[in-house]
Design a protein around this motif. Structure first.
Motif, PDB file in Angstrom:
ATOM      1  N   ILE A  39       9.913 -12.047  12.112  1.00 48.81           N
ATOM      2  CA  ILE A  39       9.694 -10.448  12.508  1.00 48.81           C
ATOM      3  C   ILE A  39      10.479  -9.457  11.553  1.00 48.81           C
ATOM      4  N   ARG A  40      11.797  -9.964  11.054  1.00 49.16           N
ATOM      5  CA  ARG A  40      12.537  -9.099  10.183  1.00 49.16           C
ATOM      6  C   ARG A  40      11.738  -8.938   8.923  1.00 49.16           C
ATOM      7  N   GLN A  41      11.203 -10.122   8.297  1.00 55.02           N
ATOM      8  CA  GLN A  41      10.387  -9.850   7.218  1.00 55.02           C
ATOM      9  C   GLN A  41       9.266  -8.944   7.230  1.00 55.02           C
ATOM     10  N   LYS A  42       8.369  -9.213   8.461  1.00 52.23           N
ATOM     11  CA  LYS A  42       7.342  -8.456   8.753  1.00 52.23           C
ATOM     12  C   LYS A  42       7.672  -6.933   8.622  1.00 52.23           C
ATOM     13  N   LEU A  43       8.750  -6.623   9.475  1.00 50.27           N
ATOM     14  CA  LEU A  43       9.428  -5.443   9.526  1.00 50.27           C
ATOM     15  C   LEU A  43       9.660  -4.664   7.947  1.00 50.27           C
ATOM     16  N   ARG A  44      10.235  -5.483   7.107  1.00 51.21           N
ATOM     17  CA  ARG A  44      10.691  -5.152   5.828  1.00 51.21           C
ATOM     18  C   ARG A  44       9.437  -4.626   5.063  1.00 51.21           C
ATOM     19  N   SER A  45       8.411  -5.493   5.206  1.00 55.69           N
ATOM     20  CA  SER A  45       7.245  -5.235   4.746  1.00 55.69           C
ATOM     21  C   SER A  45       6.607  -3.742   5.092  1.00 55.69           C
ATOM     22  N   ALA A  46       6.674  -3.756   6.462  1.00 61.38           N
ATOM     23  CA  ALA A  46       6.186  -2.503   7.031  1.00 61.38           C
ATOM     24  C   ALA A  46       6.784  -1.237   6.729  1.00 61.38           C
ATOM     25  N   TYR A  47       8.313  -1.468   6.634  1.00 63.31           N
ATOM     26  CA  TYR A  47       9.014  -0.270   6.151  1.00 63.31           C
ATOM     27  C   TYR A  47       8.839   0.202   4.773  1.00 63.31           C
ATOM     28  N   ILE A  48       8.612  -0.922   4.043  1.00 67.79           N
ATOM     29  CA  ILE A  48       8.182  -0.283   2.534  1.00 67.79           C
ATOM     30  C   ILE A  48       6.783   0.260   2.533  1.00 67.79           C
ATOM     31  N   LYS A  49       5.912  -0.418   3.095  1.00 72.47           N
ATOM     32  CA  LYS A  49       4.751   0.461   3.174  1.00 72.47           C
ATOM     33  C   LYS A  49       4.761   1.738   3.614  1.00 72.47           C
ATOM     34  N   ALA A  93       5.740  -5.909  15.631  1.00 68.16           N
ATOM     35  CA  ALA A  93       5.737  -6.977  14.325  1.00 68.16           C
ATOM     36  C   ALA A  93       5.346  -8.184  14.896  1.00 68.16           C
ATOM     37  N   LEU A  94       5.605  -8.746  15.860  1.00 74.10           N
ATOM     38  CA  LEU A  94       5.457 -10.111  16.508  1.00 74.10           C
ATOM     39  C   LEU A  94       3.727 -10.219  16.736  1.00 74.10           C
ATOM     40  N   GLY A  95       3.305  -9.076  16.921  1.00 74.41           N
ATOM     41  CA  GLY A  95       1.801  -8.935  17.107  1.00 74.41           C
ATOM     42  C   GLY A  95       1.111  -9.130  15.729  1.00 74.41           C
ATOM     43  N   GLN A  96       1.767  -8.236  14.842  1.00 71.50           N
ATOM     44  CA  GLN A  96       1.160  -8.454  13.345  1.00 71.50           C
ATOM     45  C   GLN A  96       1.272  -9.894  12.729  1.00 71.50           C
TER      46      GLN A  96
END
Length: 372
Positions: free
Chosen positions: A127-137, A267-270
């Motif tokens: 989830i943290r990794q997905k959030l990092r990617s989302a914040y960058i995008k 993020a969990l859903g993504q």
């Protein structure tokens, strides 16, 4: 061990004094009670963990999480205990299933609610990794939006600035060529652009004049470009284009760590989707099976009660129920008899009082006639 057994009997909602008489039923109700207890325990942990993220960063976040976890677990425990104990084994299988169907539907909802916070904890790294990617995008998108807005708003100024820079580059190239031709003219080098006469003559003076005109124009263009660059830099600062930068690794770690419940749930859903939008079957099944496990675990007390055959404890409880109903009916008859008797006594007293009143009135009337 006896205290633990009695505790699980209490959790199952069984009538302990009656259950003691039938040892063959003891283990069954220990199992039902233990299932109800651990379901409530998982609900308490899950609710507390979810509330911790709601108040994450608050000084009392841990206190709120513990308090809500205890309240949530107690509510689930009480509901499970009541509904399991209310299933009547005297009815037919269809009747029992009908009794349990609201509880099963509710268990599915509770299982989903319980499992979600625990899924968030299990897949915390992903989830943290997905959030990092989302914040960058998101930051990329924000920067692109600001830049586009800036370009659209100052399109004329940017166009003029680009034209001035192009003219400046062209003038610099022309000045270099003109300076070279002037030197060739002065030194008498013969070419298509020079006369070949040595010295600072008429042709050299003409070329010097042209060179000076170009240098003056270059100075004017350079001054205009510098002023326009300064203006555009101020506007870019005002519009926030320069202030918006990409997040550093430290900032991304901090943002993903303090992310709220809604962001982590998104993020969990993504996680169940690949970058190209297709379903990531492995992650989807892993998350789904955790949810199914908790749903099954939540439904288990009801299933155990439904699947278990009718035992002597159930028969005894049915007889006690019948006896209590009979006793309640007799209480009703007794109360009716008492009420009837009291009412009759009141009626007799009212009749006697009314007769006395009429007799007294008749005596007064006779006295009045006698004096007349």
């Amino acid at each position: 061990m006896d205290k633990v057994t009695r505790f699980f009997w209490f959790c199952s909602g069984a009538h302990i004094d009656t259950l003691k008489k039938y040892p063959i039923e003891h283990n069954k109700y220990v199992g039902i009670g233990a299932t109800i207890f651990f379901t409530a325990l998982f609900a308490s942990l899950s609710g507390g963990y979810a509330m911790y993220f709601v108040f994450n960063g608050d000084a009392f976040a841990v206190g709120f999480a513990i308090l809500f976890g205890l309240l949530w677990g107690t509510a689930i425990f009480n509901m499970d205990r009541y509904i399991v104990s209310s299933i009547n084994k005297e009815g037919s299988t269809n009747q029992q299933i009908l009794q349990a169907s609201p509880r099963i539907l509710l268990a599915i909802m509770i299982g989903i609610v319980i499992s979600r916070p625990l899924e968030l904890k299990i897949f915390d790294k992903e989830i943290r990794q997905k959030l990092r990617s989302a914040y960058i995008k998101g930051q990329h998108s924000k920067i692109d939006t600001l830049q586009k807005t800036y370009n659209d708003k100052y399109a004329i100024e940017l166009g003029n600035n680009s034209a001035l820079k192009k003219e400046k580059d062209s003038l610099e190239r022309d000045i270099n060529r003109s300076r070279t031709q002037l030197n060739e003219e002065v030194f008498g080098e013969k070419s298509s652009q020079t006369s070949g006469i040595v010295g600072y003559g008429t042709y050299a003076k003409q070329k010097q004049t042209i060179l000076q005109q170009k240098e003056d124009r270059l100075k004017t263009v350079t001054d205009k470009a510098e002023k326009l660059d300064g203006y555009l830099s101020q506007r870019k600062e005002y519009e926030g284009v320069n202030a918006t930068k990409m997040f550093s690794d430290h900032q991304l770690d901090s943002l993903s760590k303090i992310a709220g419940f809604a962001d982590r749930n998104w993020a969990l859903g993504q996680l169940t989707y690949n970058e190209n939008g297709t379903r990531d079957l492995d992650t989807y099944l892993a998350i789904s099976f955790i949810g199914y496990l908790f749903i099954l675990f939540e439904c288990l007390p009801v299933f155990v009660k439904l699947m278990s055959p009718k035992g002597p404890y159930d028969v005894a409880m049915a007889k006690i129920h019948e006896a209590n109903v009979y006793y309640a009916d007799k209480d009703k008859e007794r109360d009716i008899s008492v009420i009837d008797s009291v009412y009759k006594d009141h009626l007799d007293e009212d009749i006697k009082r009314r007769r006395n009143t009429l007799a007294n009135r008749s005596d007064r009337d006779k006295d009045e006639h006698r004096y007349d």
